[in-house]
Design an enzyme around this catalytic site. Structure first.
Site, PDB file in Angstrom:
ATOM      1  CG  LEU A  23      -1.780  -1.183   1.486  1.00  0.00           C
ATOM      2  CD1 LEU A  23      -2.381  -1.128   2.892  1.00  0.00           C
ATOM      3  CD2 LEU A  23      -2.874  -1.188   0.428  1.00  0.00           C
ATOM      4  CG  ASP A  65       2.235  -2.847   2.808  1.00  0.00           C
ATOM      5  OD1 ASP A  65       3.156  -2.099   2.431  1.00  0.00           O
ATOM      6  OD2 ASP A  65       1.063  -2.724   2.417  1.00  0.00           O
ATOM      7  CD  GLU A  70       6.483   1.376  14.573  1.00  0.00           C
ATOM      8  OE1 GLU A  70       6.173   2.070  13.593  1.00  0.00           O
ATOM      9  OE2 GLU A  70       7.179   1.786  15.500  1.00  0.00           O
ATOM     10  CG  ASP A  71       2.300  -0.520  10.979  1.00  0.00           C
ATOM     11  OD1 ASP A  71       2.344   0.407  11.797  1.00  0.00           O
ATOM     12  OD2 ASP A  71       2.669  -0.413   9.800  1.00  0.00           O
ATOM     13  NE  ARG A  90       0.840  -3.710   6.804  1.00  0.00           N
ATOM     14  CZ  ARG A  90       1.694  -3.011   7.542  1.00  0.00           C
ATOM     15  NH1 ARG A  90       1.545  -1.706   7.644  1.00  0.00           N
ATOM     16  NH2 ARG A  90       2.698  -3.606   8.174  1.00  0.00           N
ATOM     17  NE  ARG A 138      -3.773   2.103   6.431  1.00  0.00           N
ATOM     18  CZ  ARG A 138      -2.619   1.672   5.973  1.00  0.00           C
ATOM     19  NH1 ARG A 138      -1.831   0.954   6.742  1.00  0.00           N
ATOM     20  NH2 ARG A 138      -2.249   1.960   4.751  1.00  0.00           N
ATOM     21  CG  HIS A 171       0.849   4.614  11.015  1.00  0.00           C
ATOM     22  ND1 HIS A 171       1.600   3.944  10.067  1.00  0.00           N
ATOM     23  CD2 HIS A 171      -0.279   3.882  11.166  1.00  0.00           C
ATOM     24  CE1 HIS A 171       0.951   2.864   9.657  1.00  0.00           C
ATOM     25  NE2 HIS A 171      -0.184   2.800  10.303  1.00  0.00           N
ATOM     26  CB  CYS A 258       7.391   1.165   9.721  1.00  0.00           C
ATOM     27  SG  CYS A 258       7.150   2.876   9.412  1.00  0.00           S
TER      28      CYS A 258
HETATM   29  C1  CIR Z   1       1.101   0.674   4.755  1.00  0.00           C
HETATM   30  O1  CIR Z   1       0.503   1.521   4.093  1.00  0.00           O
HETATM   31  O2  CIR Z   1       0.542   0.038   5.667  1.00  0.00           O
HETATM   32  C2  CIR Z   1       2.561   0.424   4.480  1.00  0.00           C
HETATM   33  N1  CIR Z   1       2.811   0.582   3.075  1.00  0.00           N
HETATM   34  C3  CIR Z   1       3.440   1.376   5.254  1.00  0.00           C
HETATM   35  C4  CIR Z   1       3.333   1.169   6.735  1.00  0.00           C
HETATM   36  C5  CIR Z   1       4.254   2.053   7.481  1.00  0.00           C
HETATM   37  N2  CIR Z   1       4.201   1.784   8.878  1.00  0.00           N
HETATM   38  C6  CIR Z   1       4.340   2.691   9.827  1.00  0.00           C
HETATM   39  O3  CIR Z   1       4.429   3.881   9.550  1.00  0.00           O
HETATM   40  N3  CIR Z   1       4.318   2.281  11.093  1.00  0.00           N
END
Ligand code: CIR
Length: 263
Positions: A23, A65, A70-71, A90, A138, A171, A258
């Site tokens: 994404l 992704d 981290e997410d 995700r 999110r 985020h 991340c």
């Molecule tokens: C997303 O859109 O979920 C990933 N392409 C990027 C996530 C980045 N994560 C973060 O800033 N903690």
């Protein structure tokens, strides 16, 4: 400025060949996967140079992704909370991270965010036992509430920061970092938020917003390369700065924080 609790471990996942299929809302063009891998290797070396033992998970082609580990989980000194990422594509990333964390954290003590809550841990910033929880595209209010209760049950405090109206922030930690003690770095759009009152906020210079996603790791602050004013400000604040090129991750809306889970 007092140093935050010392990190000894980190978990990362190497970028897959299909990293560019993840994404992104950035208009920076497709990432170069070979370059992303080289940047990722440098990132891991930097964590190791900070004294961390780094577990590297293999790329997972089902989850382009997946390198943004981290997410998927919030790791604290008092337990782990698995997330329910806001982007449906995700959600499947979480199981493998949960499995990898079991080596250090008993599964029985690990909880998870439940529907209708969503949470990306990129929206969670810890500052010495106080947690800032971003409400974003999110992370929804239900997810933030579940997290706040989970934190309170463990003796942590938290405040929410609604970033939904702030342009350019995927985020909370896209625009915010804890530097140690009472010191935070924040972009202009966040600096005046009531949740940050009483904190010593180092304002990231206009035009360098991306550099707000820096990471304090033990005695060092990892900062994205190419943002000289921010690096200079951090050095002037007495911090040891290590600059890392993460240009290919930026193209996919990601940054330094991340790319790892740290504890
Ligand atoms: C997303 O859109 O979920 C990933 N392409 C990027 C996530 C980045 N994560 C973060 O800033 N903690």
């Amino acid at each position: 400025m007092s140093a935050p609790a010392k990190f000894t471990r980190a978990l990362v996942r190497l970028p897959d060949d299909n990293f560019a299929d993840g994404l992104t809302a950035s208009c920076l063009g497709p990432p170069n996967v070979a370059q992303a891998r080289a940047q990722h290797a440098n990132y891991v070396w930097a964590l190791e140079a900070c004294g961390l033992t780094v577990t590297r998970l293999e790329p997972d082609s089902r989850h382009p992704d997946g390198t943004f580990v981290e997410d998927t989980a919030l790791v604290t000194t008092r337990g782990v909370l698995l997330t329910r990422p806001g982007a449906e594509s995700r959600r499947g990333e979480v199981a493998a991270i949960a499995h990898a964390l079991e080596e250090c954290f008993p599964a029985a003590e690990t909880e998870t965010i439940h529907a209708p809550g969503t949470l990306d841990a990129g929206d969670v910033g810890e500052a010495d036992g106080h947690f800032f929880i971003g409400i974003s595209a999110r992370t929804n209010v239900a997810g933030a509430q579940q997290l706040a209760l989970w934190l309170a049950a463990r003796g942590f405090t938290s405040t929410t920061v609604d970033i939904r109206a702030l342009p350019g922030l995927l985020h909370l930690k896209s625009g915010f970092a804890h530097l140690g003690g009472r010191q935070l770095a924040a972009v202009g759009a966040l600096a005046a938020h009531p949740a940050l009152h009483g904190w010593d906020v180092l304002l990231v210079p206009p035009g360098e917003d991306y550099a707000a996603n820096c990471v304090r790791v033990n005695d060092v602050v990892l900062v994205p390369a190419g943002f000289p004013q921010t690096s200079a400000l951090l050095r002037a604040a007495g911090l040891r700065v290590v600059e890392l090129d993460v240009s290919e991750f930026r193209k996919m809306d990601g940054g330094l924080s991340c790319l790892s889970l740290r504890w």
